[in-house]
Design a protein around this motif. Structure first.
Motif, PDB file in Angstrom:
ATOM      1  N   ALA B 218       0.829  -1.211   0.000  1.00 11.24           N
ATOM      2  CA  ALA B 218       0.000   0.000   0.000  1.00 11.24           C
ATOM      3  C   ALA B 218       0.864   1.261   0.000  1.00 11.24           C
ATOM      4  CB  ALA B 218      -0.926   0.008   1.203  1.00 11.24           C
ATOM      5  N   ASN B 219       2.069   1.188   0.607  1.00  6.89           N
ATOM      6  CA  ASN B 219       2.942   2.361   0.599  1.00  6.89           C
ATOM      7  C   ASN B 219       3.565   2.583  -0.771  1.00  6.89           C
ATOM      8  OD1 ASN B 219       2.400   2.659   3.288  1.00  6.89           O
ATOM      9  ND2 ASN B 219       4.258   1.632   3.968  1.00  6.89           N
ATOM     10  N   GLN B 220       3.818   1.472  -1.482  1.00  5.99           N
ATOM     11  CA  GLN B 220       4.487   1.618  -2.763  1.00  5.99           C
ATOM     12  C   GLN B 220       3.542   2.037  -3.869  1.00  5.99           C
ATOM     13  OE1 GLN B 220       7.258  -1.560  -3.872  1.00  5.99           O
ATOM     14  NE2 GLN B 220       7.213  -2.161  -1.746  1.00  5.99           N
ATOM     15  N   SER B 221       2.327   1.493  -3.887  1.00  7.63           N
ATOM     16  CA  SER B 221       1.372   1.863  -4.923  1.00  7.63           C
ATOM     17  C   SER B 221      -0.042   1.753  -4.363  1.00  7.63           C
ATOM     18  CB  SER B 221       1.550   0.956  -6.140  1.00  7.63           C
ATOM     19  OG  SER B 221       0.471   1.162  -7.022  1.00  7.63           O
ATOM     20  N   PRO B 222      -0.557   2.863  -3.822  1.00 16.12           N
ATOM     21  CA  PRO B 222      -1.897   2.817  -3.215  1.00 16.12           C
ATOM     22  C   PRO B 222      -2.989   2.298  -4.166  1.00 16.12           C
ATOM     23  CG  PRO B 222      -0.800   4.871  -2.679  1.00 16.12           C
ATOM     24  CD  PRO B 222       0.067   4.173  -3.669  1.00 16.12           C
ATOM     25  N   PRO B 223      -3.006   2.731  -5.439  1.00 16.87           N
ATOM     26  CA  PRO B 223      -4.110   2.243  -6.284  1.00 16.87           C
ATOM     27  C   PRO B 223      -4.039   0.736  -6.521  1.00 16.87           C
ATOM     28  CG  PRO B 223      -2.912   4.027  -7.374  1.00 16.87           C
ATOM     29  CD  PRO B 223      -2.151   3.691  -6.160  1.00 16.87           C
ATOM     30  N   ALA B 224      -2.824   0.230  -6.757  1.00 12.31           N
ATOM     31  CA  ALA B 224      -2.697  -1.202  -7.030  1.00 12.31           C
ATOM     32  C   ALA B 224      -3.100  -2.010  -5.805  1.00 12.31           C
ATOM     33  CB  ALA B 224      -1.261  -1.531  -7.435  1.00 12.31           C
TER      34      ALA B 224
END
Lengths: 309, 626
Positions: B218-224
């Protein structure tokens, strides 16, 4: 009634300074996404440099200062703030911003804040200093104050401080709105890569914005300084209240940021002066209430909520 | 079942779990790890004999600072919340202890518990607002909290002791724990070492566990992460509260070790130093904060030396020099000392080999519409964006073992439809049902649980996770055991982890990604990243898979891989909705094609039938002949 008037005038005078700081914070944030947590300390640097040049190395302040050394001090102080602003950008922000390391610039900027604070603490030997007043306000009214009914007095300086703040804020807002430089800054804010491709000197523009923020806030602080004693905490408090104002309007446009600064000034002066309802607040709550307010507003406004599709 | 038998069953299950646990422990506890533990315990026992009480107290306080830094890493490294307010939580613990002991006369041990609890509560209040903010504003919020705490301590000298501070009695003499729970300097040293080790182990376990994986993604890519049904807010708050509680514990114990609670020592500078300690060591690494705290401990002596070298007023210049050293260390250090070590270790191991191709499956059968019930059904979906009708009463259904392609010109509403099916966008009108059950109002996470998984249009991977970790993160939504069970490694949690790992392994084999299981996904080519995204979505064990332009940017050769993978998934009975621009790919895999134009369905049928329709040609090629 006289007390209300006093709170309004002194509150607006204090708020003008917070508003100018908030303008600087908002401009920098919209350009770079950076929250300049060291701005207050840089401003304090300007005040102390002005004091050093105007009053000499012992910082023993004469009751009045002749114009020439004061103008020199003012220029030196402004130069210090502008240089420190640019320096902060190059040293503490730019290396991390390029690599998208939010944690990096956060850490570096708060470390800069404490480095400057440490330097000031080393320079200021006594607990507090009186800043010389270059303008002869003490000849207006009774000892520089207007006496109202019930023993309430309003310092004449306060009107001057507020007026200067208002003018500076309006000029800044117009420059950012209308000038070529302002347009270039807006281009950088909306599309940093695109701005770079069209040949705008992005780095110089951003450094300029940091310089502007530093200079603007320093002006505010120097104009305000003779009203209250200068201590090590002067800069930190200014920076924090400016931050509170910027948070209240979500780092919005310069005019709104300035207005928010005025509101913060009014609130803290009112808190320090009045008993509000059954709650007996007082001078101890002067700094606590605005900060607590901003923390609540931050949680509630959900500023810059993490983007989720 | 009789009570006796039930007891017997419980005992047998416990024994089995214990055996299993021991076996696991034997596997993990290499001789080296046991050696380290032994050395650590030996140091804790022997060092106190070699040092004076003052030295021991200094060491213990230094270790408590390291403990607070490790605690802060739960927030910064795990939860992705850059907190500049750890000092305030330490202050909460410290002053709760000081006041309870000196004013109320509590014993040390319950006072420490109360202080830790108060700090956790403060963390909960401060964190509740902060967890949803973008990182810079988390910093602003916690920075304000740090100053607020320091102003409050200074504003009420009557309560908090003012410049003198609050003295707290402390016992002298040899031995560890004095009866009543009081600690001598040696006792503090040992307790600090033990707590530090516990906090580090907890951090390592959390980071490797499902919660750490979910947070990291979630920190690296919230949408994914959101598309996988990963909801980080609750866990972020958990990390923040844990961080505050550990900070409070450190403050509570440090006050007892020093014998005084000094308001000046718990200002914003402490928060800044702890934050910088985490950064210097490398946030997100296990040992980083300890390394950073060690650097921090080295700065004052160095500053003293430098200051006295410059001449007079050494103690006055010390503050500047120390802060300047911090700035320099940050600018020069980058990812931090522990980060460098980790990179060296990874470099020595070498990056794993790139993977092979997607293995060929049995020959495909296609084109016949499967009989039977529709799995996913959309009826009359309508979406308005202001005055624009983005979707105008679109209906469609997908059966098990069917690839249903959604095609159409740019802006025709394909991705919008996919978002409605996945639940990221609410339809203004119309219903979505899964196996006859109405799911129109359910959240993304709920739909992932029910069996609708989705990949995003852009490359939707987490660059710093390995391929295997992706698959584990993808299984997050269907996990039934929570973070606490994972931390304690209960049999249920471990069984679930094993099952997920087994299944993940099979999925990787399916996509030909086994050889790349240990590689960081950011280091893989784009085509592989897209396959990883699909496998990650599959880990949620979906019945329906929604793919948004999976072939964008793939070479012709890799497109064949994708076709092969989709064929095999179809063979497994999955229903697939595919949004795709590449009509060759659509012709190769789709059973049914729906053509959208300006938000409305203009054609539907087999790829061949649809391609020959006039309306479709007009929509794609323009209205030249009309």
């Amino acid at each position: 009634m006289a007390l209300v008037l006093q709170v309004i005038v002194t509150g607006l005078a204090a708020g003008a300074g917070y508003g100018l700081l908030a303008i600087g914070l908002a401009v920098i944030h919209r350009l770079t996404g950076v929250v300049h947590l060291a701005l207050g300390e840089l401003v304090a640097l300007a005040v102390v440099v002005t004091l050093l040049v105007a009053a000499g190395p012992d910082l023993v302040t004469p009751s009045s200062v002749s114009a020439a050394p004061f103008v020199g001090g003012l220029l030196a102080g402004l130069a210090a703030a502008v240089l420190a602003g640019v320096g902060t950008y190059w040293l503490a922000v730019r290396p991390f911003l390029r690599r998208g390391l939010t944690l990096g610039w956060l850490g570096a900027i708060v470390a800069v804040a404490f480095a400057v604070r440490g330097a000031l603490a080393a320079a200021l030997v006594r607990d507090s200093y009186v800043f010389p007043d270059p303008l002869p306000f003490d000849r207006v009214g009774t000892d520089g104050s207007l006496a109202l009914s019930g023993g309430v007095t309003i310092p004449v300086r306060a009107f001057f401080v507020f007026a200067i703040g208002l003018v500076l804020a309006e000029v800044t807002a117009r420059v950012l709105d209308r000038s070529r430089w302002g347009r270039a800054l807006r281009a950088v804010a909306t599309e940093p890569d695109g701005a770079h491709l069209t040949g705008l000197p992005v780095d110089r523009l951003l450094a300029g914005a940091f310089a502007l923020a530093g200079g603007l806030a320093a002006m505010a602080a120097i104009v305000q300084a003779p009203s209250v004693p200068v201590t090590v905490d002067t800069g930190s408090l200014l920076g924090l209240k400016g931050l509170v104002a910027a948070v209240l309007v979500g780092f919005g446009s310069p005019r709104r940021a300035f207005l928010a600064g005025l509101v913060v000034g009014l609130v803290e002066t009112a808190v320090a002066t009045y008993d509000i309802g059954p709650l007996r607040l007082g001078a101890e709550y002067r700094d606590l209430v605005p900060l607590a307010l901003a923390v609540v507003v931050l949680g509630w406004r959900r500023l810059g909520t993490r983007a989720v599709e | 079942m009789s009570p006796a038998r039930a007891f017997g069953v419980a005992v047998r299950r416990f024994a089995a779990a214990a055996r299993e646990g021991l076996a696991d422990a034997r596997r993990v506890w290499s001789r080296r790890a046991a050696g380290w533990l032994f050395a650590y315990a030996l140091a804790a026992l022997l060092v106190p004999f070699a040092l004076s009480a003052t030295r021991l107290t200094d060491l213990a306080v230094g270790l408590y600072v390291a403990l607070a830094a490790v605690g802060l890493n739960y927030s910064v490294g795990l939860a992705g919340l850059p907190s500049l307010g750890q000092g305030a939580f330490a202050a909460a613990g410290a002053f709760a202890v000081a006041l309870l002991m000196s004013r109320v006369g509590w014993a040390p041990a319950p006072a420490v518990l109360a202080g830790t609890g108060l700090a956790a509560l403060a963390g909960l209040v401060a964190g509740a607002g902060a967890v949803r903010l973008a990182p810079p504003f988390v910093a602003v919020s916690t920075w304000l909290v740090a100053w607020l705490a320091s102003f409050a301590l200074a504003a009420f000298p009557g309560l908090f002791g003012g410049a003198q501070g609050i003295p707290v009695g402390r016992p002298a003499g040899p031995g560890g724990i004095v009866p009543g729970g009081d600690l001598t300097p040696a006792g503090h040293f040992q307790v600090a070492l033990a707590l530090l080790a516990l906090a580090l182990l907890g951090y390592a376990a959390m980071r490797r566990g499902p919660a750490g994986l979910a947070l990291s993604s979630a920190n690296q890519s919230p949408p994914a992460a959101a598309a996988l049904g990963i909801e980080p807010s609750g866990r972020r708050l958990g990390g923040f509260v844990a961080s505050a509680a550990i900070g409070g514990l450190a403050g509570a114990l440090a006050v007892q070790a020093e014998g005084i609670a000094d308001p000046g020592a718990y200002g914003p500078l402490l928060s800044v130093e702890l934050f910088v300690a985490v950064l210097l060591g490398g946030q997100g690494t296990v040992l980083g904060p300890v390394a950073g705290a060690a650097v921090l401990a080295g700065i004052p002596p160095l500053a003293r030396v430098l200051a006295s070298a410059t001449g007079t007023g050494a103690d006055r210049v010390e503050g500047v020099v120390a802060a300047a050293l911090l700035v320099l260390a940050l600018v020069a250090g980058g990812t931090g000392a522990a980060g460098v070590l980790e990179r060296l270790r990874r470099g020595r191991r070498g990056e794993p080999e790139p993977h092979g191709r997607v293995p060929k499956g049995p020959p495909r059968k296609r084109g016949r519409r499967k009989a039977g019930r529709a799995l996913l059904e959309a009826a009359g979906v309508t979406i308005r964006f202001g005055g624009v009708l983005a979707l105008d009463g679109v209906s469609m259904e997908v059966r098990p073992g069917e690839v249903h392609a959604l095609i159409g010109p740019n802006g025709s509403g394909k991705t919008t439809m996919l978002r409605v099916l996945a639940g990221t966008l609410r339809a203004d009108d119309g219903t979505i049902s899964l196996l006859g059950r109405d799911v129109t109002g359910t959240s993304v996470r709920e739909r992932v649980r029910l069996g609708i998984a989705r990949t995003l249009q852009r490359t939707a991977v987490f660059p710093n996770l390995t391929v295997a970790e992706h698959v584990r993160a993808g299984a997050d939504a269907r996990r039934s055991t929570g973070a606490i069970r994972a931390l304690l490694a209960t049999p249920e949690a471990r069984a679930e982890t094993r099952a997920i790992a087994r299944e993940g392994w099979m999925l990787l084999a399916l996509a030909g990604l086994r050889g790349a299981a240990g590689s960081r996904v950011g280091s893989l080519p784009g085509a592989d990243q897209r396959l990883v995204a699909i496998v990650t979505a599959l880990a949620a064990r979906p019945r329906v898979l929604l793919l948004d332009e999976p072939a964008a940017g793939m070479s012709a050769e890799r497109r064949e891989d994708l076709v092969e993978l989709l064929d095999r998934l179809r063979g497994l009975g999955l229903a697939i909705v595919l949004v795709e621009h590449d009509l060759r790919l659509v012709r190769a895999v789709a059973d049914v094609v729906t053509v959208l134009d300006a938000g409305a369905v203009i054609a539907r049928g087999t790829p061949r039938a649809v391609a020959s329709r006039k309306a479709v040609q007009r929509a794609y090629l323009g209205d030249a002949r009309a």
